[in-house]
Each structure stands twice: as structure tokens, then as C-alpha cells.
Design a protein around this motif. Structure first.
Motif, PDB file in Angstrom:
ATOM      1  N   ASP A  38      33.136  40.390  45.060  1.00 60.87           N
ATOM      2  CA  ASP A  38      32.962  41.782  45.491  1.00 60.87           C
ATOM      3  C   ASP A  38      34.318  42.444  45.681  1.00 60.87           C
ATOM      4  O   ASP A  38      35.368  41.806  45.545  1.00 60.87           O
ATOM      5  CB  ASP A  38      32.085  41.863  46.748  1.00 60.87           C
ATOM      6  CG  ASP A  38      32.722  41.174  47.948  1.00 60.87           C
ATOM      7  OD1 ASP A  38      33.959  41.107  48.017  1.00 60.87           O
ATOM      8  OD2 ASP A  38      31.960  40.690  48.801  1.00 60.87           O
ATOM      9  N   ALA A  40      35.999  43.503  48.209  1.00 62.03           N
ATOM     10  CA  ALA A  40      36.893  43.012  49.263  1.00 62.03           C
ATOM     11  C   ALA A  40      37.538  41.686  48.844  1.00 62.03           C
ATOM     12  O   ALA A  40      38.731  41.464  49.053  1.00 62.03           O
ATOM     13  CB  ALA A  40      36.116  42.832  50.561  1.00 62.03           C
ATOM     14  N   THR A  41      36.742  40.804  48.234  1.00 66.28           N
ATOM     15  CA  THR A  41      37.295  39.531  47.774  1.00 66.28           C
ATOM     16  C   THR A  41      38.340  39.773  46.687  1.00 66.28           C
ATOM     17  O   THR A  41      39.396  39.128  46.659  1.00 66.28           O
ATOM     18  CB  THR A  41      36.157  38.631  47.216  1.00 66.28           C
ATOM     19  OG1 THR A  41      35.155  38.540  48.204  1.00 66.28           O
ATOM     20  CG2 THR A  41      36.668  37.255  46.859  1.00 66.28           C
ATOM     21  N   MET A  43      40.283  42.291  46.391  1.00 69.28           N
ATOM     22  CA  MET A  43      41.514  42.749  47.031  1.00 69.28           C
ATOM     23  C   MET A  43      42.270  41.584  47.673  1.00 69.28           C
ATOM     24  O   MET A  43      43.486  41.507  47.597  1.00 69.28           O
ATOM     25  CB  MET A  43      41.169  43.797  48.101  1.00 69.28           C
ATOM     26  CG  MET A  43      40.712  45.102  47.504  1.00 69.28           C
ATOM     27  SD  MET A  43      41.949  45.734  46.360  1.00 69.28           S
ATOM     28  CE  MET A  43      40.977  46.773  45.344  1.00 69.28           C
ATOM     29  N   ASP A  44      41.526  40.674  48.306  1.00 69.06           N
ATOM     30  CA  ASP A  44      42.180  39.519  48.946  1.00 69.06           C
ATOM     31  C   ASP A  44      42.886  38.652  47.921  1.00 69.06           C
ATOM     32  O   ASP A  44      44.012  38.217  48.120  1.00 69.06           O
ATOM     33  CB  ASP A  44      41.135  38.661  49.692  1.00 69.06           C
ATOM     34  CG  ASP A  44      40.624  39.375  50.936  1.00 69.06           C
ATOM     35  OD1 ASP A  44      41.257  40.375  51.324  1.00 69.06           O
ATOM     36  OD2 ASP A  44      39.598  38.942  51.492  1.00 69.06           O
ATOM     37  N   MET A  47      46.034  40.259  46.578  1.00 65.73           N
ATOM     38  CA  MET A  47      47.172  40.181  47.508  1.00 65.73           C
ATOM     39  C   MET A  47      47.816  38.796  47.457  1.00 65.73           C
ATOM     40  O   MET A  47      49.034  38.664  47.561  1.00 65.73           O
ATOM     41  CB  MET A  47      46.720  40.506  48.927  1.00 65.73           C
ATOM     42  CG  MET A  47      46.552  42.008  49.151  1.00 65.73           C
ATOM     43  SD  MET A  47      47.285  42.567  50.696  1.00 65.73           S
ATOM     44  CE  MET A  47      47.104  44.346  50.566  1.00 65.73           C
ATOM     45  N   GLU A  48      46.995  37.772  47.295  1.00 63.91           N
ATOM     46  CA  GLU A  48      47.548  36.416  47.234  1.00 63.91           C
ATOM     47  C   GLU A  48      48.396  36.237  45.968  1.00 63.91           C
ATOM     48  O   GLU A  48      49.468  35.625  46.000  1.00 63.91           O
ATOM     49  CB  GLU A  48      46.407  35.395  47.285  1.00 63.91           C
ATOM     50  CG  GLU A  48      46.898  34.043  47.748  1.00 63.91           C
ATOM     51  CD  GLU A  48      45.764  33.046  47.953  1.00 63.91           C
ATOM     52  OE1 GLU A  48      44.657  33.467  48.349  1.00 63.91           O
ATOM     53  OE2 GLU A  48      45.996  31.854  47.693  1.00 63.91           O
ATOM     54  N   GLU A  50      49.898  38.667  44.398  1.00 64.30           N
ATOM     55  CA  GLU A  50      51.101  39.482  44.600  1.00 64.30           C
ATOM     56  C   GLU A  50      52.156  38.703  45.385  1.00 64.30           C
ATOM     57  O   GLU A  50      53.345  38.726  45.059  1.00 64.30           O
ATOM     58  CB  GLU A  50      50.740  40.779  45.347  1.00 64.30           C
ATOM     59  CG  GLU A  50      49.942  41.769  44.497  1.00 64.30           C
ATOM     60  CD  GLU A  50      49.502  43.004  45.277  1.00 64.30           C
ATOM     61  OE1 GLU A  50      49.479  44.088  44.688  1.00 64.30           O
ATOM     62  OE2 GLU A  50      49.162  42.878  46.476  1.00 64.30           O
ATOM     63  N   ASP A  51      51.706  37.989  46.427  1.00 60.05           N
ATOM     64  CA  ASP A  51      52.646  37.188  47.229  1.00 60.05           C
ATOM     65  C   ASP A  51      53.252  36.068  46.385  1.00 60.05           C
ATOM     66  O   ASP A  51      54.449  35.830  46.424  1.00 60.05           O
ATOM     67  CB  ASP A  51      51.906  36.553  48.419  1.00 60.05           C
ATOM     68  CG  ASP A  51      51.639  37.588  49.508  1.00 60.05           C
ATOM     69  OD1 ASP A  51      52.220  38.677  49.437  1.00 60.05           O
ATOM     70  OD2 ASP A  51      50.854  37.280  50.420  1.00 60.05           O
ATOM     71  N   ASP A  54      55.614  37.681  43.900  1.00 65.64           N
ATOM     72  CA  ASP A  54      56.493  38.712  44.433  1.00 65.64           C
ATOM     73  C   ASP A  54      56.434  39.985  43.580  1.00 65.64           C
ATOM     74  O   ASP A  54      57.463  40.497  43.138  1.00 65.64           O
ATOM     75  CB  ASP A  54      57.931  38.172  44.522  1.00 65.64           C
ATOM     76  CG  ASP A  54      58.829  39.115  45.324  1.00 65.64           C
ATOM     77  OD1 ASP A  54      58.308  39.775  46.247  1.00 65.64           O
ATOM     78  OD2 ASP A  54      60.035  39.204  45.018  1.00 65.64           O
ATOM     79  N   LEU A  55      55.228  40.461  43.332  1.00 62.49           N
ATOM     80  CA  LEU A  55      55.071  41.697  42.568  1.00 62.49           C
ATOM     81  C   LEU A  55      53.932  42.526  43.148  1.00 62.49           C
ATOM     82  O   LEU A  55      53.178  42.056  44.010  1.00 62.49           O
ATOM     83  CB  LEU A  55      54.828  41.398  41.084  1.00 62.49           C
ATOM     84  CG  LEU A  55      53.643  40.544  40.655  1.00 62.49           C
ATOM     85  CD1 LEU A  55      52.325  41.283  40.765  1.00 62.49           C
ATOM     86  CD2 LEU A  55      53.826  40.104  39.215  1.00 62.49           C
ATOM     87  N   ASP A  56      53.837  43.769  42.706  1.00 60.34           N
ATOM     88  CA  ASP A  56      52.748  44.638  43.143  1.00 60.34           C
ATOM     89  C   ASP A  56      51.825  44.913  41.971  1.00 60.34           C
ATOM     90  O   ASP A  56      52.281  45.259  40.882  1.00 60.34           O
ATOM     91  CB  ASP A  56      53.317  45.969  43.667  1.00 60.34           C
ATOM     92  CG  ASP A  56      54.153  45.751  44.905  1.00 60.34           C
ATOM     93  OD1 ASP A  56      53.570  45.398  45.943  1.00 60.34           O
ATOM     94  OD2 ASP A  56      55.388  45.885  44.809  1.00 60.34           O
ATOM     95  N   PRO A  58      49.212  47.462  40.851  1.00 60.33           N
ATOM     96  CA  PRO A  58      48.619  48.754  41.226  1.00 60.33           C
ATOM     97  C   PRO A  58      47.095  48.727  41.117  1.00 60.33           C
ATOM     98  O   PRO A  58      46.543  48.071  40.224  1.00 60.33           O
ATOM     99  CB  PRO A  58      49.205  49.733  40.203  1.00 60.33           C
ATOM    100  CG  PRO A  58      50.396  49.047  39.625  1.00 60.33           C
ATOM    101  CD  PRO A  58      50.101  47.577  39.685  1.00 60.33           C
ATOM    102  N   LEU A  59      46.430  49.451  42.030  1.00 56.86           N
ATOM    103  CA  LEU A  59      44.962  49.539  41.982  1.00 56.86           C
ATOM    104  C   LEU A  59      44.492  50.093  40.639  1.00 56.86           C
ATOM    105  O   LEU A  59      43.455  49.679  40.119  1.00 56.86           O
ATOM    106  CB  LEU A  59      44.452  50.473  43.087  1.00 56.86           C
ATOM    107  CG  LEU A  59      44.479  49.965  44.517  1.00 56.86           C
ATOM    108  CD1 LEU A  59      43.833  50.990  45.435  1.00 56.86           C
ATOM    109  CD2 LEU A  59      43.770  48.636  44.635  1.00 56.86           C
TER     110      LEU A  59
END
Lengths: 84, 402
Positions: A38, A40-41, A43-44, A47-48, A50-51, A54-56, A58-59
Motif C-alpha cells: 500500500d 504507506a508501505t 513510502m517506508d 525511505m530505506e 534512500e538511506d 544516500d539519494l533522494d 522524488p515522488l
């Protein structure tokens, strides 16, 4: 820089950790139909990733992603663009 | 032909699993009559309202009602026009000037809904060459505004200035500008943004900052201007947005800034330009409420006394709460089914709160979200606490009475 293959393996690991009940996870697994990820998952796990790299991410880029392989491709492309 | 609604099959399945065929759906609840800002008739029974966001309890303010009626008589039921066509009345100008004065800002603009205030402000400020960094727990109107802007949108971890700093550092060269968007009081858990720390990061990176004070306007700050006032950083916040539909007791929204070119939003922001302007009655009632909030800080003291009473009472009963005290008091439940059951039982016993379920909730938590009003009487809070205690024990959420 991480190869596309290494990125794929890492993405699969991260998806598995967020959807342990999803069964087999592979390059062709679809986030909605196969993995029932879903919003929310999604997005989680983004983020992991990205960490980890070390990058972003974009949505805007997420809307087109359907499979685990698509996500690995995107991360690979962002890393290439950054020239890391 | 494939049914166009088939894409919602998972949504239908989820609704059935959680609520069965019951008619007590939280999104189908119908208020039959409003008895006061804190009491209503639902299903023929009197219900105590603890989920209205009516923070200052002013929806029945006699002066606002009279002003609204007068405006209805003098200006009619609606403007039948957009602000850029025939929909700008002297009332809109007066209210914009009143907001600019209240907020001590150069310019204020009003919008037809709070949702559109964020949609217009964000999509007006940012464009395809810009980057927006948005707090991960932001309201849907912020996300939708980001999408409408066409900017590159990056989420940072909720209330985490270090994560924002890291992401701003990673940006490198940006063709346009960088806009950071956060809220003051977050409406699900009732936690507040660490604005001084966020402002320091924004300043260091030369970015612009928009704070949505939808839930904090009228609630925080010595003059009720919001969280930025309370935390002493108003001059570092470039743009502020808010809504009429909470402390101001109406429907609509506003945005304000000291930027000398802020008025450009009027000819650039589509959600401002292509919608009918707010109704005359709305303008008049909000003007009256704004005036009352300005001269009656006791409303805020009463709200905070009530918030402390409900928060302390629920904590004492042993409920897990989402955040330190604020007018939003969120009870964290162990899972969705328990939350639905508790919500239904509370309603059956005469107390209405908001049910908030994943995936839309922070940390995927299942929440019963109560909002406190200055209009709550101490006895109403005692009744709500007693009901929470009874249901909590019934569902094994809190320890039995010693």
C-alpha cells in the motif's frame, strides 16, 4: 557504484523485509497485484532505499513504477546521473 | 465492458472486512441536528462531540451568525463568480485586510476552502523547475498541491530537521527555487513541528518556508497567530497558510506573506482563479470571529485547560497517547479491529471521536482521535473520560478498576 544487479538484490531484500507475508519476491513482482504494497508501505521502503544509497527518490518518479525491477532501474539511473 | 469501479475492489474488500454490513460507518455518520458546538443528535440519540476540530467552539457565536444573516440579506446566497471575474466583493477585500492585520503580514489572500488554500499556495509558489521538500506526515492538500505544481517533490522524515538538512545538502544545483512545506500542529497525532530547528536548516540552505497553520491558528501563540508565533519564528516563515474550518468555524482558507510579489498568486494559482469565491455569509462570519479571537484570549486559555484535562485523564486511565498535550488528543489502539470496535462502542455510549486507520496514519497506527473545544464544559470532559474508561476496560485496553 553499485551495479544494477546489486541494486536489484538490495531492493528485493528491502521489499521482503516490508512485506514478509508476500511470498516470492522477484524482479517482475508487481507492487500492487503481487505484493499488495500500500501507499504507506511504499513510502517506508523508498525511505530505506534512500538511506542505503544516500539519494533522494522524488515522488514524481514513483508514479510510473509497477514492478520491483522498475524500482531497481530507477535507483540505478539516479545513481548514474549523480555520477557516484 | 469492464466496470470502471473495478479498480476499487481492494478498497471495497477492506471496508467489508473492517465494518461488515454495519451502517455505523465512520464516513456515513449523519448528524440529524446540532444542539450546540459540542452536542448533536445522531440516530435519534444525543451524542457528545469530541471530533469536530471546532477548537474555539465559535460556530454558534451570536455576532458571527448575525453578521452572516446580514450578509445573506445584503449580498445574496452566493457570489456566482470567481475572484478574477465578478466574485470579488468589498467583503473579500475587508477580510483579506483583516487577516493581514491579524497575522502582521504585508498581504493576505482568502480561498474558497482550506484544501484550496494549500493547493493554490503551493502550486502558485512552485513550478516545474523548482523542488519542494515536504514533511512526510503532511495533509493530503499539501501533497495534492505539490503534485499540481509540477515541481520535483521530495519527502523528508516527519519533524526531522537533520533529515531535511541531509536532503537539502544532496540537492546540489537546482534550476529554480527550493520550497520547504511543513504544518504547525499535525492533525492525526497532535504533535507540533520543531519550527526553530527547521527554520535554521531552511535559512542555511537559502530555501523558502511555508507553514500550514490549519490546526494551530487560533490555538497557539499569545495572539493566536499560530505555532510560528508561539515558537518565536514568525519572521523566518516566508509563507503561512490556514483554514476557516477549524478555529474560525466556517469554510474557506487563507494564505499570507510579507513577500512584495505575493499578490501574483491571484493571477497564477489555478485553485484561486478557477473556482467561485467564498460566499458573502462566510466572509462576514469569519470577519466577526477573527475580531472576537483578537479581543478574547481567554478562549485559548479555556481550550488549553480542556485539552490538559482530557489528555491527563486519558493518560491516567492508562491509554497510550500519540503526543504531549495539545487540542488534538490521539489514543493509540493496538490494531484496526480493536480501533473500529472501540469507536463503535464509544459512539453507542454517546461519545463521538474520529477513527483514523492505516495506511493514512503516521507509523501505520490505528487511532481514536479526539479534538477538544473551548466550548466543552468540564462535565462533558468528565463524561467522555468515564465512557473511555468503561469501553477501555470492556475491551481490555486499560487495567480494570483497582
Amino acid at each position: 557504484m553499485a551495479s544494477r544487479q546489486e541494486i536489484l538484490a538490495a531492493v528485493i531484500d528491502i521489499v521482503r523485509s516490508h512485506r514478509p507475508e508476500a511470498g516470492e519476491v522477484g524482479e517482475a513482482s508487481r507492487f500492487d497485484e503481487d505484493l499488495a504494497v500500500d501507499s504507506a508501505t511504499a513510502m517506508d521502503l523508498v525511505m530505506e532505499i534512500e538511506d542505503r544509497y544516500d539519494l533522494d527518490i522524488p515522488l514524481n518518479a514513483l508514479a510510473d513504477l509497477r514492478t520491483v525491477g522498475d524500482l531497481a532501474d530507477l535507483v540505478h539511473r539516479l545513481l548514474v546521473e549523480r555520477g557516484a | 465492458m469492464k466496470d470502471i469501479f473495478d479498480k476499487y475492489l481492494p478498497l471495497e474488500r477492506r471496508r467489508r472486512e473492517l465494518f461488515g454490513e454495519t451502517r455505523d460507518l465512520p464516513f456515513a455518520l449523519t448528524v440529524e441536528r446540532l444542539l450546540s458546538p459540542t452536542r448533536a443528535l445522531v440516530g435519534g440519540r444525543e451524542i457528545l462531540l469530541f471530533g469536530t476540530n471546532n477548537y474555539l467552539g465559535l460556530t454558534f457565536d451570536p455576532a458571527a451568525i448575525e453578521a452572516g444573516i446580514r450578509a445573506l440579506r445584503e449580498w445574496g446566497t452566493g457570489t456566482t463568480g470567481s475572484r478574477i471575474a465578478n466574485g470579488t466583493y468589498v467583503l473579500h477585500r475587508q477580510l483579506e485586510q483583516a487577516f493581514a492585520r491579524f497575522l502582521d503580514r504585508g498581504t493576505a489572500i482568502v480561498f474558497t476552502t482550506g484544501y484550496q488554500a494549500n493547493l493554490a499556495t503551493i502550486s502558485g509558489l512552485a513550478g516545474p523547475r523548482d523542488v519542494i521538500l515536504v514533511d512526510a506526515d503532511s495533509h493530503a492538500s499539501i501533497y495534492d498541491g505539490c503534485r499540481l505544481s509540477g515541481a520535483t517533490v521530495i519527502r523528508f522524515r516527519h519533524n526531522d530537521p537533520e533529515d531535511l538538512d541531509r536532503r537539502l545538502s544532496r540537492l546540489g544545483e537546482v534550476e529554480g527555487s527550493v520550497l520547504v512545506v511543513v504544518e504547525g500542529l499535525y492533525s492525526m497525532l497532535g504533535d507540533v513541528a520543531p519550527l526553530p530547528e527547521l527554520c535554521a536548516v531552511v535559512r542555511r540552505h537559502g530555501a523558502w518556508l511555508l507553514v500550514d497553520e490549519a490546526h494551530s491558528f487560533g490555538v497557539y501563540g499569545a495572539r493566536g497567530r499560530g505555532l510560528a508565533e508561539a515558537q518565536g519564528v514568525e519572521r523566518e516563515v516566508h509563507f503561512v497558510a490556514g483554514t476557516f474550518s477549524k478555529s474560525l468555524g466556517a469554510v474557506g482558507g487563507f494564505a499570507a506573506s510579507d513577500h512584495p510579489r505575493f499578490e501574483l498568486l491571484r493571477i497564477a494559482a489555478r485553485p484561486y482563479m478557477f473556482t467561485a469565491s467564498p460566499s458573502p455569509a462566510t466572509m462576514a462570519s469569519v470577519l466577526a470571529i477573527l475580531e472576537r479571537i483578537g479581543r478574547e484570549p481567554e478562549l485559548r486559555s479555556r481550550l488549553w485547560d480542556n485539552a490538559r484535562r482530557l489528555h491527563a485523564g486519558l493518560a491516567e486511565l492508562g491509554f497510550t497517547l500519540g503526543a504531549p498535550v495539545s487540542p488534538v488528543v490521539a489514543v493509540v489502539l493496538p490494531d484496526e479491529r480493536t480501533a473500529v470496535r472501540a469507536w463503535q462502542r464509544l459512539l453507542a455510549e454517546g461519545v463521538y471521536v474520529n477513527l483514523a486507520l492505516p495506511p493514512g496514519t503516521p507509523g501505520r497506527r490505528s487511532l481514536l482521535r479526539a479534538s477538544v473545544s473551548a466550548a466543552h464544559e468540564p462535565e462533558e470532559i468528565e463524561t467522555a473520560l468515564a465512557t473511555f474508561a468503561r469501553i477501555g476496560r470492556e475491551l481490555d485496553l486499560v487495567a480494570p478498576r483497582p
